[in-house]
Design an enzyme around this catalytic site. Sequence first.
Site, PDB file in Angstrom:
ATOM      1  N   TYR B 451      49.434  11.844  16.302  1.00  0.00           N
ATOM      2  CA  TYR B 451      49.611  11.102  17.379  1.00  0.00           C
ATOM      3  C   TYR B 451      48.970  12.062  18.701  1.00  0.00           C
ATOM      4  CZ  TYR B 451      54.675  12.268  18.074  1.00  0.00           C
ATOM      5  OH  TYR B 451      56.028  12.920  18.509  1.00  0.00           O
ATOM      6  N   GLU B 452      48.990  11.252  19.934  1.00  0.00           N
ATOM      7  CA  GLU B 452      48.121  12.091  21.068  1.00  0.00           C
ATOM      8  C   GLU B 452      46.801  12.552  20.681  1.00  0.00           C
ATOM      9  OE1 GLU B 452      49.115  11.631  23.823  1.00  0.00           O
ATOM     10  OE2 GLU B 452      51.079  10.737  23.295  1.00  0.00           O
ATOM     11  N   GLY B 453      46.124  11.705  19.856  1.00  0.00           N
ATOM     12  CA  GLY B 453      44.699  12.510  19.511  1.00  0.00           C
ATOM     13  C   GLY B 453      44.710  13.177  18.181  1.00  0.00           C
TER      14      GLY B 453
END
Lengths: 608, 608
Positions: B451-453
């Site tokens: 998550y968050e890239g």
Amino acid sequence: MPSYAAPLDDLRFLINDLFDMPNDPDVPGTADVTPDLIDAVLEGGAKICEQVFQPLNQSGDAEGCTWDNGVVRTPVGFKAAFDEYVGGGWHTLSLDPAWGGQGLPFFLSMAMTEMTVASNHALSTYIGLTSAVIGSLRGFGTDELKNTYIPPMVEGRWTGTMNLTEPHCGTDLRLMRTKAVPQDDGTYRVTGTKIFITGGEHDLAENIVHMVLAKIPGEDEGLGAVNLFLVPKFLVNEDGSLGPRNGVTCGSIENKMGIRGSATAVLHYEDAVGYRVGGDRAEKQGSNGKGSSKGMAGMFAMMNAARLGVGMQGMALSEVAYQNAASYAKERLAGRSLTGPKHPDLPADPIIVHPDVRRMLLHIRSFTEGARALAMFAGQQIAKAGRQSDEETRKAASDLAMLLTPTIKAYFTDMGFDCVNMAMQCFGGHGYVKDHGMEQFVRDARILQLYEGANGVQALDLVGRRLPTNQGEAVRALFAMIQKFVDDHKDDADMKPFVDPVQDGLNRLIGASAWLAQHAPANRDEAGAGASDYLKLLGTVLFGYMWARMAAVAQARLAAGEGDKAFLEMKLHCACYWMTRMMPETALLAERVAAGADTLMAPEAAAF
Amino acid sequence: MPSYAAPLDDLRFLINDLFDMPNDPDVPGTADVTPDLIDAVLEGGAKICEQVFQPLNQSGDAEGCTWDNGVVRTPVGFKAAFDEYVGGGWHTLSLDPAWGGQGLPFFLSMAMTEMTVASNHALSTYIGLTSAVIGSLRGFGTDELKNTYIPPMVEGRWTGTMNLTEPHCGTDLRLMRTKAVPQDDGTYRVTGTKIFITGGEHDLAENIVHMVLAKIPGEDEGLGAVNLFLVPKFLVNEDGSLGPRNGVTCGSIENKMGIRGSATAVLHYEDAVGYRVGGDRAEKQGSNGKGSSKGMAGMFAMMNAARLGVGMQGMALSEVAYQNAASYAKERLAGRSLTGPKHPDLPADPIIVHPDVRRMLLHIRSFTEGARALAMFAGQQIAKAGRQSDEETRKAASDLAMLLTPTIKAYFTDMGFDCVNMAMQCFGGHGYVKDHGMEQFVRDARILQLYEGANGVQALDLVGRRLPTNQGEAVRALFAMIQKFVDDHKDDADMKPFVDPVQDGLNRLIGASAWLAQHAPANRDEAGAGASDYLKLLGTVLFGYMWARMAAVAQARLAAGEGDKAFLEMKLHCACYWMTRMMPETALLAERVAAGADTLMAPEAAAF
């Protein structure tokens, strides 16, 4: 929902092109095996795994096993799938026909091991252990035990288990408390609690044959008192029918991270009737000079086979995870190639255009195929070691197998876990939700580094026991084998990119071995400190050797215009990956081995 | 059941001894902060995490969130714990008092981020996102939006979310389909489906403030059309009271591998009323020359903060997993020390005597403490960059933060996941069953790499965008900073074991940077191929720099007879571990960067 297609092309490449196993006179069971028969077995095995096992993998995980007052139910569909598998004799492919097996060569049963795990790891555990118990009984059981217990397991009516662990006692068998008290009739009464018993209770079979380690009271209180006992769930009448329930009950099953369709039982033995397996005392062995029983030798033989099997599980899960990651990478659209759109007609390029995605896929694939090759190679050594071949061949094969077993167990499962994770990573956030099935592979694969001896224990076994045996005779033979291959190919310009890195890796492996031989005798902590890195170093070099051999075969076939061009070219790409990205790690690993124990041993225990 | 004790000693060491943050004039909020106040905040924060959050961690995982016809319930106890936390103002420690915050320095809120995650990762997600939305609104919202939405979030009555992902669209925001249609009254109507929305629906708060990326139709169809909108779950009346439900519903929540107490929602927007955030067009940016909105800048600012936060989550889970592994290793008896029994009175030695167990523990600890130091260092740069200091200081801090953000996100979470796994490995098979809680840490930590890239995207962001900015000005400043430290200490014999490896690592990092600068412009796939290894190389060197600095402080304090001797000596042991076992990896990583793209790009996509 994930998919799975058995990697039959790669298996055929290994069996026929790389190892030419059907023509190997030292491999038992090949005499009557035609290429058509091999194909028929592989395809039939693939079919049951793909069509019967795999569709139950996600549902089996979601449902898990349930325990109710000592009764364990496996997930819906497991019983029918199990019956179809054992009913077809797939679990006894390479068992002696005298015992009801098919007498086929080992490499076909290895292929089945891989396929069952890749399609349904949880379900495969019941099968693998039953085969292991059959093997152990054949080697070490009395005729009466063999005749009573082997046939129903061959028929698939009964299953088998291994019982080692107790709540306070895992690796250190000296601490074992389970007791086996001799009776006047030659049997024993077994009392104690065993945990982590895979398939220890379930509804797949009429009876369960527990192979139990226990101490005979009054004997040596150490390891020497530990013996192996066969304890059936139901006692068996003289005519082979089931008698009353024996004194073993399932207290609970574990709530685990993964392999949730595999029942991991707590078993309470209370005056259970047991039969000693391998009762004679074996020759003295081990550095402590204490003799241990033949039964222990039987358990160790079973554990060695199980360790190779667990290693293969890491490869198998890596294979199925790779297949799904590669499919996803070819379908999922995001971003554009860094060098310009590759599919301008689509709103974005599939993520397979991105170098970092390819890096992950090539990493997984070069591990998986390297592992499959090395596993087959190890199986070949084990088959040779068990056969009445000439003593020199037998000894060489046996020595190699000794080194390969812990290496394969630990290296395949550490790398396999990393690879399964990498495959999940290719899915981005979608990998984390259960729908795609990728996170199940990660949870399932995580047990591999732990069961059949945690990987740190494998490394210590390799470096502390197996490596120094006969002043390192076995490992020196292995070095010579790899050196011979390098020497045979070093003048071939096409092979230079493959043999040069192997030579470098081999030199570092030899250096690290010498460092250990020089330092460990004076301070055994030096062996312990370097053990895990040494094992990884050995694994990396062995894979390099396998990839160089595969590259040589692929180049020869391409030059001859034989075989599937795309398949063979991809072999070379994977070999290049291993050589350029993985072989350089041998320098790091050798440096870590030589970093020694001081840094690790310096802190007081309380400082941690 | 696992335990957790907040690492206050280490936090004090970093805050006071290593960075002397309370006396740093560039750190906002330190003027009135006495050592006593710092201690009081740390101890109060530790208490709520240890006593309120942590006891809910396992039960929250077992129960998970439930969805029923659009209504989401969090696990038992989460609501009360959340209320106690936000009621105490713990989520707004370093927020400007003008907005109701405590105005304390950033390092105290960073300490709280770590403690909340370590004690209850799932519960912490609701809090972290709310703080991120407050920060984003403060920076980019209109006064009306700020005045309406910030106070209830500060009071803890409302929470916030970030909405980027759609089913077909993650990293590649160009593909976004959610539309925001302008209305005559200046509002927008938002329609579309967003997935993976952390805290997208739940029962912790009265209202939820969704920050949503959507395209304004008719504008540029690419990234330029993407704007940021605030879409509340309930519309808000002029007096601040809740109005009718807005057009956003929760279609389902994901069944995930971990963080099962954190509700990951599918949100359907249908003509939902939205308010544009940062409506003006920002300066042109990015290599494609397209301008993007200030709202996007707001989202990116929020994402940068979130990336540092996610990195810290990797460190936090590693800390709690370490604590439990170290305790277990000191208690669990198995085997004997290789150099002879250390506890002959016991039936076996605790496994902490084994070098391989110590290797794992030192690995985890040297990562965790190195990460804590680097996170604090990064926070210090962010604080300086946001303050009205002199321009040179501000620019230097901003450049450093730019490089550190993706590095910390990816390196901390890759290493953190490995470390949490290693901690689980210390438990042997017991780590795999749910009772000990270790496998939950692994499942929870696995989201961090996604998550968050996803971490591969972080690496590409670092190498493809941040590194080349201004001809590498930022990274050259970073090299100079590390070189200066080495030069300042290279004549100190005691520091030689710490600065020599850092010098070697720095040289390799400089070499790899030069290789990329030379090759990537001609073929951008070279940047993509080396990105992940380059990021790891940078991370390893930055940790080396942190450990060398910590070693210098520890040596100075020991020499002066100051501080806790055992604590400082353990710092030196961990620093030694990093230098001898981790810094040599820089050679491997640099070699992999220079291995280039050819091997990765050679196979046809169909061959995978």
